[in-house]
Design an enzyme around this catalytic site. Structure first.
Site, short mmCIF file in Angstrom:
data_model
loop_
_atom_site.label_atom_id
_atom_site.label_comp_id
_atom_site.label_asym_id
_atom_site.label_seq_id
_atom_site.Cartn_x
_atom_site.Cartn_y
_atom_site.Cartn_z
CE LYS A 279 -3.78 -1.80 2.60
NZ LYS A 279 -5.01 -1.44 1.58
NE ARG A 353 -10.94 -9.78 -2.15
CZ ARG A 353 -11.47 -8.97 -3.01
NH1 ARG A 353 -11.57 -9.23 -4.29
NH2 ARG A 353 -11.34 -7.54 -2.89
N1 BES Z 1 -8.03 -3.73 4.02
C1 BES Z 1 -8.44 -3.10 2.97
C2 BES Z 1 -9.88 -2.53 2.32
C3 BES Z 1 -9.77 -1.01 2.95
C4 BES Z 1 -9.02 -0.04 2.41
C5 BES Z 1 -10.51 -0.85 4.21
C6 BES Z 1 -9.32 1.38 3.00
C7 BES Z 1 -10.91 0.59 4.50
C8 BES Z 1 -10.17 1.50 3.99
C9 BES Z 1 -8.21 -4.42 2.12
O1 BES Z 1 -7.52 -5.66 2.32
C10 BES Z 1 -7.96 -3.99 0.64
O2 BES Z 1 -6.75 -3.60 0.75
N2 BES Z 1 -8.64 -3.92 -0.37
C11 BES Z 1 -8.33 -3.54 -1.68
C12 BES Z 1 -8.97 -4.62 -2.69
C13 BES Z 1 -8.44 -4.55 -3.97
C14 BES Z 1 -6.91 -4.75 -3.93
C15 BES Z 1 -8.99 -5.10 -5.03
C16 BES Z 1 -8.82 -2.26 -2.04
O3 BES Z 1 -10.05 -1.89 -1.38
O4 BES Z 1 -8.16 -1.63 -2.33
MN MN Z 2 -5.52 -5.33 1.82
#
Ligand code: BES
Ligand code: MN
Ligand code: ZN
Length: 496
Positions: A279, A353
């Site tokens: 990230k 997931r």
């Molecule tokens: N934990 C995150 C989702 C999230 C992001 C929650 C920001 C709250 C605030 C999750 O694990 C994630 O990183 N999801 C990705 C999925 C994508 C790679 C398909 C996302 O939402 O960017």
């Molecule tokens: Mn994630």
């Protein structure tokens, strides 16, 4: 971490001895019943304030009157309720929160609130009482765990709230107390930093719940146990972290052995760096909250057990840290889940997931009546619904309605998104049975569709709490959602 103490009291507002009496006034010089009595006893103290314009009765305003003649309370907190003609459930919710915020700023250890006596269209005494009590406890919560210990406060801090209400509403107060305990539990676990709240810590918290409550059993599966079960998807995410994964399984048998349990499953990523699909740095600290699904189902479980709800419950929490490392899983890896389905990892940041799918497969071993999972699953859900509503996905209309109602009643609201199979095509892979991301469209829904593939057509609902589990900003704290929604749902089921 103790909640406020709640009780019911029925003495007249003007003659009740208390450090602080809480009464409401509307706009346009309309006093609530308790305010009228205090006004009459004190020779018009409230009317004079209203007439002078010092107290407007507008929502969001409040004023403290000290030492009113003839009134037993040391002080009276007069809370603005807004327009009486528009005083509905939302206005009541706002008023009790405003009152609670004003209360915690006063040097009082207890207070006597008359707000639950106000008429609210479509809402009964139980709802009014529960809503007021939950607001009081929510506003009283403070996060202190990782600050330098402060000297004991010189002024008293709010510890108890008494409510004017019929004694017949006592059960509502017990429910509020249990929900408040669950919410506090979830907030505290969410707020703790990931160097404290790691997978072992989550398991230790579950053990505390089990140790403190007769009839609760706990099993914690270790890496080797999960390997034997074939949880290759969960273990793939876990392999980059020095903190070993745990799978927490708590059980409550409130209704004997014959009845099928309700299963709650919560995403417990104790920190989400994104893994090799790292990230960006800005805002990454918020990913300590990526275990709020786990905190939420544990908090709901705690509340259900404290209420001794007559139903069976199993609470399953995969607790894992998602880190980049020489041993971490990578984009293009193929994982084999416990269900046997193979998964192509196209992004290691879509890790929630990947731990949930194995937890959902494991949940089916209990032959549950219903499975509900809660997860901070997608940024896309925050884009779609913002910070006010959790995303609800299920194919079961009845279950959807029950969860939506529970959310409305507790002001822990959800909004339904479709889970049509039309979206499943976005998860196709050329190398495995399913890919772990579905492209840029409908990201919250394709995450739900991924999970659906592991539920074998069972009654199941998914709550994406990415937007609702914590408040925005540098000082944003965990909210304790979706504990109120989940507990209300379970209370409603156990009443059937
Ligand atoms: N934990 C995150 C989702 C999230 C992001 C929650 C920001 C709250 C605030 C999750 O694990 C994630 O990183 N999801 C990705 C999925 C994508 C790679 C398909 C996302 O939402 O960017
Ligand atoms: Mn994630
Ligand atoms: Zn995540």
């Amino acid at each position: 971490m103790t909640t406020l103490k709640f009780s019911i009291r029925s003495d007249a507002p003007e003659s009740a001895a208390t450090p602080c009496l809480v009464v409401g006034i509307h706009e346009e010089r309309v006093l609530g019943a308790a305010a009228q009595r205090v006004d009459a006893t004190s020779g018009g103290a409230i009317r004079r304030l209203v007439e002078s314009g010092d107290a407007s009765g507008k929502a969001g305003t409040s004023i403290v009157l000290f030492g009113l003649p003839g009134v037993a309370a040391e002080r009276v907190l007069v809370v603005g309720l807004g327009d009486q003609k528009k005083f509905d459930a939302a206005a009541y919710h706002r008023a009790v929160n405003d009152a609670a915020r004003a209360l915690k700023a006063l040097p009082v250890a207890s207070a006597y609130s008359t707000l639950a006596e106000l008429g609210v269209p479509g809402r009964d005494d139980a709802w009014k009482l529960r809503t007021a009590a939950l607001a009081a406890d929510a506003q009283a919560y403070r996060y202190t765990a990782t600050f330098k210990p402060k000297e004991a406060a010189k002024t008293p801090q709010l510890q108890a709230v008494e409510f004017a209400a019929p004694v017949s509403a006592a059960r509502a107060l017990a429910e509020a107390g249990a929900i408040a305990a669950g919410v506090r539990f979830a907030k505290e676990l969410g707020n703790l930093p990931p160097n404290i709240c790691n997978p072992s810590y989550v398991a230790a918290q579950a053990k505390q719940i089990a140790d403190a409550h007769a009839g609760v059993t706990l099993e914690v599966l270790e890496r080797e146990d999960m390997a034997k079960l074939g949880m290759g998807s969960l273990l793939g995410v876990a392999q980059g972290s020095a903190n070993p994964p745990k799978l927490v399984v708590l059980r409550w048998q409130g209704k004997g052995d014959q009845s099928r349990p309700y299963a709650l499953v919560g995403k417990g990523i104790t920190f989400d760096t994104g893994g090799i699909s790292l990230k960006p740095g800005a805002g990454m600290e918020e990913m300590k909250f990526d275990m709020c699904g786990a905190a939420g189902v544990l908090g709901a479980f705690l509340a259900a057990v404290e209420l001794k709800l007559p139903l069976n419950l199993v609470c399953i929490v995969p607790a894992v840290e998602n880190m980049p490392d020489g041993n971490a899983y990578r984009p293009s890896d193929i994982l084999t889940s416990m269900s046997g389905l193979t998964i192509e990892v196209l992004n290691t940041d879509a890790e929630g997931r990947l731990i949930l799918c194995d937890a959902l497969t494991y949940a089916q071993k209990f032959d549950p009546e219903v499975i509900i999972d809660a997860a901070t699953l997608t940024g896309a859900c925050v884009i779609a619904l913002g910070k006010h509503a959790s995303g609800l996905m299920t194919k079961d209309d009845e279950l959807a309605d029950q969860l939506l109602v529970a959310g409305t009643l507790t002001h822990d609201r959800a909004w339904r998104l479709p889970l049509w199979d039309d979206y499943q095509g976005q998860l196709e892979s050329g190398f495995a049975d399913v890919a772990n991301i579905g492209g840029k469209n409908a990201g919250a829904i394709t995450a739900g569709c991924f999970l659906a593939r592991f539920t074998n057509g069972r009654r199941w609902a998914h709550l994406d709490i990415a937007g609702t589990a914590w408040d925005e900003g540098r000082k944003g704290l965990a909210t304790g959602r979706p504990v109120p929604l989940l507990v209300q749902y379970l209370i409603d089921r156990s009443a059937k």
